[in-house]
Design an enzyme around this catalytic site. Structure first.
Site, PDB file in Angstrom:
ATOM      1  N   VAL A  16      11.625  29.565 -23.218  1.00  0.00           N
ATOM      2  CA  VAL A  16      12.047  30.142 -21.932  1.00  0.00           C
ATOM      3  C   VAL A  16      10.872  30.857 -21.249  1.00  0.00           C
ATOM      4  CG1 VAL A  16      13.660  31.723 -20.808  1.00  0.00           C
ATOM      5  CG2 VAL A  16      14.408  30.418 -22.817  1.00  0.00           C
ATOM      6  N   ARG A  47       3.611  37.002 -30.535  1.00  0.00           N
ATOM      7  CA  ARG A  47       3.188  37.280 -31.915  1.00  0.00           C
ATOM      8  C   ARG A  47       1.857  36.626 -32.225  1.00  0.00           C
ATOM      9  NH1 ARG A  47       8.254  35.023 -35.077  1.00  0.00           N
ATOM     10  NH2 ARG A  47       7.719  33.489 -33.535  1.00  0.00           N
ATOM     11  N   ARG A  48       1.702  35.365 -31.726  1.00  0.00           N
ATOM     12  CA  ARG A  48       0.536  34.564 -32.120  1.00  0.00           C
ATOM     13  C   ARG A  48      -0.267  34.172 -30.875  1.00  0.00           C
ATOM     14  NH1 ARG A  48       4.311  30.321 -35.139  1.00  0.00           N
ATOM     15  NH2 ARG A  48       5.500  30.808 -33.257  1.00  0.00           N
ATOM     16  N   GLU A 128      21.855  37.599 -16.670  1.00  0.00           N
ATOM     17  CA  GLU A 128      22.538  36.353 -16.284  1.00  0.00           C
ATOM     18  C   GLU A 128      22.217  35.197 -17.240  1.00  0.00           C
ATOM     19  OE1 GLU A 128      24.707  35.761 -13.308  1.00  0.00           O
ATOM     20  OE2 GLU A 128      25.066  34.225 -14.812  1.00  0.00           O
ATOM     21  N   VAL A 131      24.217  33.956 -20.861  1.00  0.00           N
ATOM     22  CA  VAL A 131      25.410  33.115 -21.035  1.00  0.00           C
ATOM     23  C   VAL A 131      25.309  31.895 -20.121  1.00  0.00           C
ATOM     24  CG1 VAL A 131      27.934  33.006 -20.893  1.00  0.00           C
ATOM     25  CG2 VAL A 131      26.821  35.159 -21.534  1.00  0.00           C
ATOM     26  N   ILE A 135      23.726  28.502 -15.213  1.00  0.00           N
ATOM     27  CA  ILE A 135      24.952  28.640 -14.395  1.00  0.00           C
ATOM     28  C   ILE A 135      25.132  30.087 -13.934  1.00  0.00           C
ATOM     29  CG2 ILE A 135      27.445  28.274 -14.320  1.00  0.00           C
ATOM     30  CD1 ILE A 135      27.154  26.424 -16.747  1.00  0.00           C
ATOM     31  N   GLY A 186      14.534  21.989 -27.342  1.00  0.00           N
ATOM     32  CA  GLY A 186      14.444  23.420 -26.975  1.00  0.00           C
ATOM     33  C   GLY A 186      15.783  24.067 -26.703  1.00  0.00           C
ATOM     34  N   ASP A 200      26.296  32.127 -31.685  1.00  0.00           N
ATOM     35  CA  ASP A 200      25.749  32.200 -30.326  1.00  0.00           C
ATOM     36  C   ASP A 200      26.898  32.177 -29.302  1.00  0.00           C
ATOM     37  OD1 ASP A 200      23.316  31.759 -28.404  1.00  0.00           O
ATOM     38  OD2 ASP A 200      24.756  30.213 -27.857  1.00  0.00           O
ATOM     39  N   LYS A 204      28.276  35.118 -26.642  1.00  0.00           N
ATOM     40  CA  LYS A 204      28.547  34.863 -25.219  1.00  0.00           C
ATOM     41  C   LYS A 204      29.997  35.215 -24.875  1.00  0.00           C
ATOM     42  CE  LYS A 204      24.965  31.334 -24.988  1.00  0.00           C
ATOM     43  NZ  LYS A 204      24.634  29.944 -25.302  1.00  0.00           N
TER      44      LYS A 204
HETATM   45  P1  NDP Z   1      11.396  30.917 -28.707  1.00  0.00           P
HETATM   46  O1  NDP Z   1      11.563  31.054 -30.177  1.00  0.00           O
HETATM   47  O2  NDP Z   1      10.973  29.612 -28.150  1.00  0.00           O
HETATM   48  O3  NDP Z   1      10.326  32.006 -28.193  1.00  0.00           O
HETATM   49  C1  NDP Z   1      10.303  33.319 -28.678  1.00  0.00           C
HETATM   50  C2  NDP Z   1       9.033  34.012 -28.181  1.00  0.00           C
HETATM   51  O4  NDP Z   1       9.064  35.364 -28.600  1.00  0.00           O
HETATM   52  C3  NDP Z   1       7.738  33.405 -28.723  1.00  0.00           C
HETATM   53  O5  NDP Z   1       6.779  33.345 -27.696  1.00  0.00           O
HETATM   54  C4  NDP Z   1       7.294  34.422 -29.789  1.00  0.00           C
HETATM   55  O6  NDP Z   1       5.891  34.556 -29.899  1.00  0.00           O
HETATM   56  C5  NDP Z   1       7.838  35.688 -29.204  1.00  0.00           C
HETATM   57  N1  NDP Z   1       8.052  36.711 -30.213  1.00  0.00           N
HETATM   58  C6  NDP Z   1       8.803  36.622 -31.334  1.00  0.00           C
HETATM   59  N2  NDP Z   1       8.781  37.792 -32.007  1.00  0.00           N
HETATM   60  C7  NDP Z   1       7.986  38.605 -31.295  1.00  0.00           C
HETATM   61  C8  NDP Z   1       7.531  39.948 -31.474  1.00  0.00           C
HETATM   62  N3  NDP Z   1       7.921  40.656 -32.531  1.00  0.00           N
HETATM   63  N4  NDP Z   1       6.732  40.479 -30.529  1.00  0.00           N
HETATM   64  C9  NDP Z   1       6.325  39.760 -29.468  1.00  0.00           C
HETATM   65  N5  NDP Z   1       6.703  38.490 -29.241  1.00  0.00           N
HETATM   66  C10 NDP Z   1       7.525  37.927 -30.153  1.00  0.00           C
HETATM   67  O7  NDP Z   1      12.762  31.401 -28.047  1.00  0.00           O
HETATM   68  P2  NDP Z   1      13.438  30.902 -26.693  1.00  0.00           P
HETATM   69  O8  NDP Z   1      12.463  30.975 -25.596  1.00  0.00           O
HETATM   70  O9  NDP Z   1      14.176  29.642 -26.932  1.00  0.00           O
HETATM   71  O10 NDP Z   1      14.573  32.022 -26.510  1.00  0.00           O
HETATM   72  C11 NDP Z   1      14.244  33.330 -26.092  1.00  0.00           C
HETATM   73  C12 NDP Z   1      15.522  34.104 -25.783  1.00  0.00           C
HETATM   74  O11 NDP Z   1      16.239  33.435 -24.756  1.00  0.00           O
HETATM   75  C13 NDP Z   1      16.495  34.239 -26.953  1.00  0.00           C
HETATM   76  O12 NDP Z   1      17.156  35.471 -26.837  1.00  0.00           O
HETATM   77  C14 NDP Z   1      17.474  33.121 -26.706  1.00  0.00           C
HETATM   78  O13 NDP Z   1      18.734  33.353 -27.281  1.00  0.00           O
HETATM   79  C15 NDP Z   1      17.552  33.160 -25.197  1.00  0.00           C
HETATM   80  N6  NDP Z   1      17.992  31.927 -24.579  1.00  0.00           N
HETATM   81  C16 NDP Z   1      17.385  30.738 -24.902  1.00  0.00           C
HETATM   82  C17 NDP Z   1      17.792  29.577 -24.299  1.00  0.00           C
HETATM   83  C18 NDP Z   1      17.190  28.254 -24.625  1.00  0.00           C
HETATM   84  O14 NDP Z   1      17.717  27.239 -24.159  1.00  0.00           O
HETATM   85  N7  NDP Z   1      16.119  28.200 -25.412  1.00  0.00           N
HETATM   86  C19 NDP Z   1      18.862  29.596 -23.281  1.00  0.00           C
HETATM   87  C20 NDP Z   1      19.412  30.894 -22.996  1.00  0.00           C
HETATM   88  C21 NDP Z   1      18.984  32.017 -23.634  1.00  0.00           C
HETATM   89  P3  NDP Z   1       4.940  33.353 -30.410  1.00  0.00           P
HETATM   90  O15 NDP Z   1       4.984  32.325 -29.322  1.00  0.00           O
HETATM   91  O16 NDP Z   1       3.611  33.973 -30.520  1.00  0.00           O
HETATM   92  O17 NDP Z   1       5.543  32.870 -31.681  1.00  0.00           O
HETATM   93  N1  HSE Z   2      21.014  27.947 -28.181  1.00  0.00           N
HETATM   94  C1  HSE Z   2      21.716  28.180 -26.968  1.00  0.00           C
HETATM   95  C2  HSE Z   2      22.593  26.988 -26.685  1.00  0.00           C
HETATM   96  C3  HSE Z   2      20.757  28.393 -25.846  1.00  0.00           C
HETATM   97  O1  HSE Z   2      22.409  25.939 -27.304  1.00  0.00           O
HETATM   98  O2  HSE Z   2      23.482  27.094 -25.845  1.00  0.00           O
HETATM   99  C4  HSE Z   2      21.432  28.761 -24.541  1.00  0.00           C
HETATM  100  O3  HSE Z   2      22.016  30.013 -24.596  1.00  0.00           O
END
Ligand code: NDP
Ligand code: HSE
Length: 443
Positions: A16, A47-48, A128, A131, A135, A186, A200, A204
């Site tokens: 995201v 983190r990385r 927003e 959930v 949408i 993803g 999850d 929601k």
């Molecule tokens: P990812 O696992 O792809 O990304 C997580 C990011 O957080 C990475 O960049 C990681 O760093 C970073 N991170 C993890 N731990 C730490 C830390 N301790 N300090 C700093 N940075 C940290 O997750 P998503 O992008 O898929 O999801 C992010 C959020 O969005 C979650 O809450 C998820 O539930 C929500 N979400 C996701 C959706 C989706 O479709 N993916 C849809 C709706 C909500 P690094 O890159 O260095 O590892």
């Molecule tokens: N893992 C969640 C899903 C991301 O599959 O709906 C969106 O919240």
């Protein structure tokens, strides 16, 4: 005089976060025009850092230092999970920064603490994207429907499980292959068991129920079952009934009855729904949610429920709203929890069951089975014998029973007793049946 930019700290740059950075860069001019001030990245915590070299000087591993920096106005959190996200956001709110987050797990577990911190400092807290991905759903619940009385919010709110169930149904894909593909695209959480075990969707549901019924509902209040046990046999049993299987989140207002006050029910489980119901044709990672309100009637919200770009769209919508509030001074509309309704225990919630059993094929068996349902006060809607089951010696028959609505505890107790009967060779499948207010079931 030049307008002071709104400075954004981005926590996390994964599926995201990467899309948030892209959109902030590609649409900088339009976002500035809409927000009333340029919206600039002040820093990105990961983190990385070696994985994100293109972000150059913006990168930091010191998320805590970033959220309290004087030049940061808004913190956008897309790390996920409870810690360190909770501590970082509480610290940001305490320091008066507005917060935008997609973190449903945190909001459903400890949204009250975040809301209190936002109230204390007068900052905005928007979520927003938490959930149903792209949408617009939470803002309509919080704002557009603030003058109405919502009675039900129900639908498909997890893209990963909907993707898996759609693939299993359409092409006979295996559960494992479909999950792998959803992860590659993803959609899945960092730990995909959050998706497949229903947590999850339960988070929601807690967020939806809280907003819809002006009541604090946490993930612990939501009855939760996932899709791990949904088999190819379940899917074909559903087809046989003119149904499909979807993982549903159902949040309902339960009217007062006798001495019991008005309450709410929030639950997540896979269920058979009629193939003619609009939710049945929601495939892949799409989500759809029905909202029913006393004056508005039925509303349907549909769109991409997961994935980097759709989720980033929802995050940026919140970011522009927060930035506007900062530009004019003041806060946007807040959630309320004034109603404080009790959450009904699952045991007492009326549901319907579809039970598929392999039984000994001899006289009296049907009446034994029917007798157990009757003994538990469960009325039957349909009973079908669908040919030879898997007993292997020609003495077994497959019996399919669909019940009328009965309290969950009575249905579960009946199934427990049935599995212990000598005449029952095996309980092949137990699934709930939902018509979601549409009387489309032919049974
Ligand atoms: P990812 O696992 O792809 O990304 C997580 C990011 O957080 C990475 O960049 C990681 O760093 C970073 N991170 C993890 N731990 C730490 C830390 N301790 N300090 C700093 N940075 C940290 O997750 P998503 O992008 O898929 O999801 C992010 C959020 O969005 C979650 O809450 C998820 O539930 C929500 N979400 C996701 C959706 C989706 O479709 N993916 C849809 C709706 C909500 P690094 O890159 O260095 O590892
Ligand atoms: N893992 C969640 C899903 C991301 O599959 O709906 C969106 O919240």
């Amino acid at each position: 005089m030049a307008v002071k930019p709104i400075r954004v700290a981005l926590l996390g740059c994964g599926t995201v976060g990467t899309e948030i950075v892209r959109l902030l860069r590609e649409q900088a001019g339009e976002l500035a025009a809409r927000a009333g001030a340029p919206v600039e990245l002040a820093g990105v915590a990961v983190r990385r850092p070696h994985k994100h070299a293109d972000l150059g000087d913006l990168l930091t591993t010191d998320a805590q230092g970033l959220v309290t920096r004087d030049d940061v106005d808004v913190v956008v959190e897309v790390i996920g999970g409870i810690e360190p996200a909770r501590s970082l956001l509480l610290e940001a709110l305490k320091a008066g920064k507005s917060v935008v987050t997609a973190n449903k797990a945190l909001l459903a577990e400890d949204g009250a603490a975040l809301a209190e911190a936002a109230d204390a400092s007068g900052a905005d807290l928007y979520y927003e994207a938490s959930v149903a991905g792209a949408i617009p759903l939470l803002r309509p619940l919080r704002e557009s429907l603030a003058g109405d009385r919502i009675t039900r919010v129900a639908g498909i709110v997890n893209g990963t499980t909907n993707f898996i169930l759609s693939a299993m149904e359409a092409s006979g894909a295996s559960y494992a292959d479909a999950l792998e593909e959803a992860t590659r695209l993803g959609y899945a959480e960092a730990d995909p068991s959050a998706d497949v075990d229903g947590y999850d969707a339960a988070s929601k549901a807690a967020i939806l129920a809280s907003l819809a019924f002006h009541t604090r509902v946490t993930s612990a209040d939501v009855h939760c079952e996932g899709i791990r046990n949904v088999s190819a046999a379940d899917i074909s049993a559903a087809k046989g009934l003119g149904c499909v299987i979807k993982l549903l989140a159902i949040c309902e207002r339960v009217p007062a009855s006798g001495d019991l006050p008005e309450s709410v029910s929030a639950r997540v489980y896979p269920a058979m729904i009629p193939a003619a119901h609009p939710l049945a044709s929601v495939d892949g990672a799409f989500n759809a949610v029905f909202v029913e309100a006393e004056a508005a009637g039925q509303l349907m919200f549909y769109g991409q429920g997961a994935g980097g770009a759709p989720t980033a769209s929802a995050v940026l919508g919140d970011l522009v709203a927060v930035a506007r509030n900062r530009v004019v001074g003041g806060r946007g509309p807040r959630d309320s929890a004034y109603a404080s309704l009790a959450v009904l225990p699952m045991d007492t919630v009326p549901t319907r069951y579809h039970v598929s059993l392999d039984v000994t094929d001899r006289a009296g068996v049907l009446s034994t089975i029917a007798g157990e349902f009757a003994r538990h006060g469960v009325s039957l809607a349909a009973v079908r014998q669908t040919g030879v089951g898997n007993g292997g010696n020609g003495t077994a028959a497959r019996l399919v029973v669909v019940t009328h609505a009965a309290p969950e505890a009575a249905l579960a107790a009946t199934v427990r007793v049935l599995s212990s009967l000598d005449v029952v060779l095996g309980v092949e499948s137990v699934l709930r049946v939902e018509d979601l207010g549409r009387k489309g079931l032919a049974i």
